[in-house]
Scaffold this motif. Sequence first.
Motif, PDB file in Angstrom:
ATOM      1  N   LEU A   1      30.748  72.429  84.845  1.00 27.88           N
ATOM      2  CA  LEU A   1      30.797  71.205  84.054  1.00 27.88           C
ATOM      3  C   LEU A   1      30.933  71.480  82.563  1.00 27.88           C
ATOM      4  O   LEU A   1      31.215  70.578  81.790  1.00 27.88           O
ATOM      5  CB  LEU A   1      29.532  70.365  84.299  1.00 27.88           C
ATOM      6  N   GLY A   2      30.692  72.717  82.151  1.00 30.82           N
ATOM      7  CA  GLY A   2      30.770  73.059  80.737  1.00 30.82           C
ATOM      8  C   GLY A   2      29.628  72.474  79.929  1.00 30.82           C
ATOM      9  O   GLY A   2      29.816  72.032  78.791  1.00 30.82           O
ATOM     10  N   LEU A   3      28.432  72.458  80.514  1.00 30.87           N
ATOM     11  CA  LEU A   3      27.271  71.889  79.843  1.00 30.87           C
ATOM     12  C   LEU A   3      26.829  72.775  78.686  1.00 30.87           C
ATOM     13  O   LEU A   3      26.796  73.995  78.802  1.00 30.87           O
ATOM     14  CB  LEU A   3      26.112  71.715  80.826  1.00 30.87           C
ATOM     15  N   ASP A   4      26.488  72.136  77.562  1.00 31.77           N
ATOM     16  CA  ASP A   4      25.971  72.868  76.408  1.00 31.77           C
ATOM     17  C   ASP A   4      24.544  73.308  76.679  1.00 31.77           C
ATOM     18  O   ASP A   4      23.765  72.575  77.301  1.00 31.77           O
ATOM     19  CB  ASP A   4      25.986  71.993  75.151  1.00 31.77           C
ATOM     20  N   LEU A   5      24.202  74.502  76.206  1.00 31.23           N
ATOM     21  CA  LEU A   5      22.870  75.051  76.386  1.00 31.23           C
ATOM     22  C   LEU A   5      22.172  75.213  75.043  1.00 31.23           C
ATOM     23  O   LEU A   5      22.826  75.381  74.009  1.00 31.23           O
ATOM     24  CB  LEU A   5      22.935  76.412  77.088  1.00 31.23           C
ATOM     25  N   THR A   6      20.851  75.190  75.070  1.00 29.22           N
ATOM     26  CA  THR A   6      20.057  75.463  73.880  1.00 29.22           C
ATOM     27  C   THR A   6      19.986  76.973  73.673  1.00 29.22           C
ATOM     28  O   THR A   6      20.432  77.748  74.520  1.00 29.22           O
ATOM     29  CB  THR A   6      18.626  74.906  74.026  1.00 29.22           C
ATOM     30  N   ASP A   7      19.368  77.387  72.583  1.00 29.37           N
ATOM     31  CA  ASP A   7      19.175  78.816  72.327  1.00 29.37           C
ATOM     32  C   ASP A   7      18.327  79.480  73.408  1.00 29.37           C
ATOM     33  O   ASP A   7      18.448  80.682  73.637  1.00 29.37           O
ATOM     34  CB  ASP A   7      18.511  79.023  70.963  1.00 29.37           C
ATOM     35  N   ARG A   8      17.477  78.696  74.060  1.00 30.01           N
ATOM     36  CA  ARG A   8      16.613  79.229  75.118  1.00 30.01           C
ATOM     37  C   ARG A   8      17.296  79.205  76.488  1.00 30.01           C
ATOM     38  O   ARG A   8      16.705  79.585  77.495  1.00 30.01           O
ATOM     39  CB  ARG A   8      15.318  78.431  75.170  1.00 30.01           C
ATOM     40  N   GLY A   9      18.526  78.684  76.553  1.00 35.35           N
ATOM     41  CA  GLY A   9      19.260  78.657  77.817  1.00 35.35           C
ATOM     42  C   GLY A   9      19.028  77.420  78.660  1.00 35.35           C
ATOM     43  O   GLY A   9      19.429  77.382  79.824  1.00 35.35           O
ATOM     44  N   ASN A  10      18.384  76.411  78.098  1.00 30.40           N
ATOM     45  CA  ASN A  10      18.178  75.151  78.816  1.00 30.40           C
ATOM     46  C   ASN A  10      19.344  74.215  78.542  1.00 30.40           C
ATOM     47  O   ASN A  10      20.086  74.395  77.581  1.00 30.40           O
ATOM     48  CB  ASN A  10      16.872  74.489  78.363  1.00 30.40           C
ATOM     49  N   ILE A  11      19.502  73.195  79.370  1.00 29.56           N
ATOM     50  CA  ILE A  11      20.549  72.200  79.175  1.00 29.56           C
ATOM     51  C   ILE A  11      20.214  71.377  77.928  1.00 29.56           C
ATOM     52  O   ILE A  11      19.118  70.855  77.812  1.00 29.56           O
ATOM     53  CB  ILE A  11      20.669  71.256  80.387  1.00 29.56           C
ATOM     54  N   LYS A  12      21.164  71.261  77.021  1.00 29.80           N
ATOM     55  CA  LYS A  12      20.975  70.446  75.823  1.00 29.80           C
ATOM     56  C   LYS A  12      21.317  69.003  76.178  1.00 29.80           C
ATOM     57  O   LYS A  12      22.384  68.728  76.729  1.00 29.80           O
ATOM     58  CB  LYS A  12      21.900  70.929  74.705  1.00 29.80           C
ATOM     59  N   ALA A  13      20.392  68.066  75.883  1.00 31.63           N
ATOM     60  CA  ALA A  13      20.589  66.657  76.231  1.00 31.63           C
ATOM     61  C   ALA A  13      20.098  65.757  75.098  1.00 31.63           C
ATOM     62  O   ALA A  13      19.253  66.156  74.304  1.00 31.63           O
ATOM     63  CB  ALA A  13      19.843  66.321  77.515  1.00 31.63           C
ATOM     64  N   ASP A  14      20.628  64.530  75.065  1.00 30.93           N
ATOM     65  CA  ASP A  14      20.197  63.562  74.059  1.00 30.93           C
ATOM     66  C   ASP A  14      18.929  62.845  74.523  1.00 30.93           C
ATOM     67  O   ASP A  14      18.351  63.182  75.558  1.00 30.93           O
ATOM     68  CB  ASP A  14      21.317  62.577  73.722  1.00 30.93           C
ATOM     69  N   ASP A  15      18.489  61.844  73.762  1.00 30.07           N
ATOM     70  CA  ASP A  15      17.257  61.121  74.095  1.00 30.07           C
ATOM     71  C   ASP A  15      17.347  60.358  75.413  1.00 30.07           C
ATOM     72  O   ASP A  15      16.328  60.005  76.001  1.00 30.07           O
ATOM     73  CB  ASP A  15      16.903  60.139  72.975  1.00 30.07           C
ATOM     74  N   ASN A  16      18.572  60.102  75.895  1.00 32.62           N
ATOM     75  CA  ASN A  16      18.769  59.426  77.177  1.00 32.62           C
ATOM     76  C   ASN A  16      18.908  60.411  78.328  1.00 32.62           C
ATOM     77  O   ASN A  16      19.304  60.039  79.418  1.00 32.62           O
ATOM     78  CB  ASN A  16      19.999  58.523  77.116  1.00 32.62           C
ATOM     79  N   ARG A  17      18.611  61.687  78.067  1.00 29.66           N
ATOM     80  CA  ARG A  17      18.661  62.763  79.062  1.00 29.66           C
ATOM     81  C   ARG A  17      20.086  63.089  79.494  1.00 29.66           C
ATOM     82  O   ARG A  17      20.308  63.681  80.537  1.00 29.66           O
ATOM     83  CB  ARG A  17      17.818  62.451  80.305  1.00 29.66           C
ATOM     84  N   MET A  18      21.075  62.695  78.690  1.00 35.66           N
ATOM     85  CA  MET A  18      22.472  62.969  79.028  1.00 35.66           C
ATOM     86  C   MET A  18      22.970  64.154  78.195  1.00 35.66           C
ATOM     87  O   MET A  18      22.870  64.137  76.976  1.00 35.66           O
ATOM     88  CB  MET A  18      23.355  61.744  78.773  1.00 35.66           C
ATOM     89  N   PRO A  19      23.501  65.181  78.852  1.00 34.50           N
ATOM     90  CA  PRO A  19      24.095  66.299  78.115  1.00 34.50           C
ATOM     91  C   PRO A  19      25.458  65.902  77.563  1.00 34.50           C
ATOM     92  O   PRO A  19      25.771  64.718  77.453  1.00 34.50           O
ATOM     93  CB  PRO A  19      24.182  67.405  79.164  1.00 34.50           C
ATOM     94  N   ASN A  20      26.272  66.873  77.238  1.00 33.65           N
ATOM     95  CA  ASN A  20      27.567  66.609  76.616  1.00 33.65           C
ATOM     96  C   ASN A  20      28.628  66.083  77.582  1.00 33.65           C
ATOM     97  O   ASN A  20      29.764  65.859  77.175  1.00 33.65           O
ATOM     98  CB  ASN A  20      28.085  67.885  75.931  1.00 33.65           C
ATOM     99  N   VAL A  21      28.290  65.849  78.837  1.00 29.82           N
ATOM    100  CA  VAL A  21      29.224  65.326  79.821  1.00 29.82           C
ATOM    101  C   VAL A  21      28.770  63.916  80.218  1.00 29.82           C
ATOM    102  O   VAL A  21      27.707  63.756  80.823  1.00 29.82           O
ATOM    103  CB  VAL A  21      29.290  66.235  81.072  1.00 29.82           C
ATOM    104  N   PRO A  22      29.548  62.876  79.864  1.00 29.13           N
ATOM    105  CA  PRO A  22      29.154  61.498  80.198  1.00 29.13           C
ATOM    106  C   PRO A  22      28.949  61.309  81.698  1.00 29.13           C
ATOM    107  O   PRO A  22      29.717  61.821  82.511  1.00 29.13           O
ATOM    108  CB  PRO A  22      30.341  60.657  79.706  1.00 29.13           C
ATOM    109  N   GLY A  23      27.874  60.597  82.040  1.00 30.85           N
ATOM    110  CA  GLY A  23      27.584  60.316  83.443  1.00 30.85           C
ATOM    111  C   GLY A  23      26.785  61.394  84.139  1.00 30.85           C
ATOM    112  O   GLY A  23      26.447  61.263  85.307  1.00 30.85           O
TER     113      GLY A  23
END
Length: 70
Positions: free
Chosen positions: A9-31
């Motif tokens: 999916l090409g999800l962005d990761l944090t420096d710690r290797g976790n999925i980076k998500a916004d306040d709505n728990r959505m990462p860089n891929v809509p849906g």
Amino acid sequence: EGGGLVDQLGLDLTDRGNIKADDNRMPNVPGVFTAGDMTRGQSLIVWAIAEGRTAAKAIDKYLMGETQLP
């Protein structure tokens, strides 16, 4: 840990290797939504439950345009 669906999916990761998500728990891929260990890393189950509820509310709003979930 990357690989599999995270890479597909090409999800962005944090420096710690976790999925980076916004306040709505959505990462860089809509849906796509994430919660618990995927965004926080290993932690207490109470955090996973709380984040799961936050994700459920965000998913409901995303799909229905509004939500009545607390």
